[in-house]
Design an enzyme around this catalytic site. Sequence first.
Site, short mmCIF file in Angstrom:
data_model
loop_
_atom_site.label_atom_id
_atom_site.label_comp_id
_atom_site.label_asym_id
_atom_site.label_seq_id
_atom_site.Cartn_x
_atom_site.Cartn_y
_atom_site.Cartn_z
N MET B 34 13.59 26.62 -35.21
CA MET B 34 14.85 27.16 -35.53
C MET B 34 16.00 26.00 -35.68
O MET B 34 17.30 26.04 -36.03
CB MET B 34 15.70 27.82 -34.27
CG MET B 34 14.74 28.92 -33.68
SD MET B 34 15.86 30.09 -32.87
CE MET B 34 16.53 29.12 -31.59
N GLY B 35 15.26 25.09 -36.25
CA GLY B 35 15.92 23.69 -37.11
C GLY B 35 16.45 22.90 -35.78
O GLY B 35 16.12 22.78 -34.79
N HIS B 38 13.76 17.59 -33.45
CA HIS B 38 13.99 16.44 -32.63
C HIS B 38 12.50 15.94 -32.44
O HIS B 38 11.68 16.37 -33.13
CB HIS B 38 14.31 16.69 -31.10
CG HIS B 38 13.67 18.03 -30.54
ND1 HIS B 38 12.61 18.04 -30.21
CD2 HIS B 38 14.49 19.10 -30.23
CE1 HIS B 38 12.33 19.27 -29.53
NE2 HIS B 38 13.38 19.83 -29.38
N GLU B 39 12.09 14.86 -31.64
CA GLU B 39 10.84 14.26 -31.42
C GLU B 39 9.98 15.48 -31.14
O GLU B 39 8.80 15.24 -31.42
CB GLU B 39 10.82 13.15 -30.42
CG GLU B 39 11.53 12.10 -30.68
CD GLU B 39 10.85 11.42 -32.07
OE1 GLU B 39 9.78 11.27 -32.34
OE2 GLU B 39 11.72 10.85 -32.96
N HIS B 41 9.78 18.57 -32.26
CA HIS B 41 9.20 19.06 -33.36
C HIS B 41 8.47 18.23 -34.27
O HIS B 41 7.41 18.65 -34.97
CB HIS B 41 10.52 19.49 -34.39
CG HIS B 41 11.35 20.67 -33.84
ND1 HIS B 41 12.64 20.12 -33.11
CD2 HIS B 41 11.06 21.82 -33.37
CE1 HIS B 41 13.04 21.38 -32.67
NE2 HIS B 41 12.24 22.44 -32.59
N GLY B 151 5.31 24.24 -29.12
CA GLY B 151 5.49 23.20 -28.05
C GLY B 151 5.31 23.79 -26.52
O GLY B 151 5.99 25.12 -26.53
N LYS B 153 6.74 23.03 -23.98
CA LYS B 153 8.17 23.17 -23.55
C LYS B 153 8.57 24.50 -23.20
O LYS B 153 9.05 24.90 -22.32
CB LYS B 153 9.11 22.61 -24.31
CG LYS B 153 10.49 23.01 -24.13
CD LYS B 153 11.30 22.30 -23.15
CE LYS B 153 12.88 22.31 -23.23
NZ LYS B 153 13.40 23.56 -24.17
N SER B 190 16.59 21.33 -28.50
CA SER B 190 17.83 21.08 -29.53
C SER B 190 19.16 21.45 -28.51
O SER B 190 20.16 20.89 -28.87
CB SER B 190 17.77 22.31 -30.64
OG SER B 190 16.73 22.15 -31.14
#
Lengths: 284, 284
Positions: B34-35, B38-39, B41, B151, B153, B190
């Site tokens: 979704m843009g 960060h690290e 991604h 990820g 996460k 994000s």
Amino acid sequence: MEKNPVVITEINEMKKISRKLKKEGKSIGFVPTMGYLHEGHKSLIRCSIKENDITVISIFVNPKQFSPNEDLDKYPRDFERDLEICRKEKVDYVFYPTFEEMYPENFQTYVIVEELTKNLCGAYRKGHFKGVTTVVMKLFNIVNPDNAYFGKKDYQQYKVIQRMVKDLNMDVNVVGCPLIREKDGLALSSRNKYLSEEERKSALSLSKSLFYAKELFKNGERNVENLKKEMSEMILNYPEVKEIQYIEIVNPETLKPKETAEEGDIIALAVYVGNTRLIDNIQL
Amino acid sequence: MEKNPVVITEINEMKKISRKLKKEGKSIGFVPTMGYLHEGHKSLIRCSIKENDITVISIFVNPKQFSPNEDLDKYPRDFERDLEICRKEKVDYVFYPTFEEMYPENFQTYVIVEELTKNLCGAYRKGHFKGVTTVVMKLFNIVNPDNAYFGKKDYQQYKVIQRMVKDLNMDVNVVGCPLIREKDGLALSSRNKYLSEEERKSALSLSKSLFYAKELFKNGERNVENLKKEMSEMILNYPEVKEIQYIEIVNPETLKPKETAEEGDIIALAVYVGNTRLIDNIQL
């Protein structure tokens, strides 16, 4: 010359073959069926053979598109007879998986088309289209067809599948083929097998009332309530008709009910003849 | 050397390119995002670049996975910054469609995974996973990847996508990549951008409590209630913590809550720090 189709029961085997065919640049036509093939299916197969290098048909009575109170258990099956038809029609591959192959333990993913399934059969057969779209999604992913053929006898199904493919950006071209009728007008269906001799006569009420409504439309009748009333009266005159489940005149794309009939609209109906639920439709 | 990624906004263009690449025998790695990269991604992108000939990332803030009361409007966006990161990471293609391109008028088809979405985030974010599976199905059909990177996460999301692909017989290999943390333990997200300085400190409660629970587990604690109680007490000591939405210890495959913790189980939690909902997890 007849041709022995290759029968495939495993998903991975079917995938391997279809991927190989695609790599070789072959186009694949696909006819998904629940078996007990009739002239309607044959017309789909012939379309596919004409328009593609390879034709795959699937035979799978999909339990997920039957409600608990429906006719899953008695749905007619005759694989040897089906295979014989495939041989005569020169089908290349018959995909014939088991339930366990299609729905292994922990299966839990479904595809739903929301608006188009709300009325007509979708209003009465709860969960039916969820079962249809899910199995067709699976079959499309397994068979990887360029073109897939559906009979317009199940007009709502055809539009629902077309919508699914468009909404989910799938690569299949969904082809709707004309409904096939017996000489006397009865729409072909595997379920016609359920009908007794007397019921078979009353089953004509569906097509006769559709033809009559189309005639009335041609002569200027546009009022949907009037058309439905005329159809309903005609149908209920047949002795074995137990219940009219619905008669609807709908927009051919949105399937939403109309108040005023227009050229191109679909008249669709579902009628119980004895204990057998029959459907039919016609385009104005 | 940096490399200018090709930005594609149209579905048909993306399809054309991915089909061409596949025909040329190229493997495609795909990172849906979704843009606001960060690290985390970046680590997915690096995995993809290592394992595939071509890497495609999508940037699309998918409204369908946000509930009406959620943070769709304020979700951070910075396309130029994202593109700069893609350039540095040597991404080949950035798929960046509009809402109208992804969900044209009359869009109405959804993919649902039923069991795996019932608890954890699925229990609190109604409709969230329906939005996720639907958009990922679309993106997979558009990009046609061999491998797709998610990820851990979002552990539940990873398992849900894996299930969808398996159940619907899709050809994508779904790869789960390790969760990436800041040096002090905060899981990258994000949404961390929403945090004030004070909240940022309290956001550490999630990772600290997970590390602590894992330590207790290593020292022999198996009782899930005890582990959750210890975590909960620790978290609520942080001043900016507003609410613990859930702490669960679940089977890593079924995501069903456990009573007795075992090696391999996942501890997952969602906590409101100020108004920001944060999630984190750890494998025992």
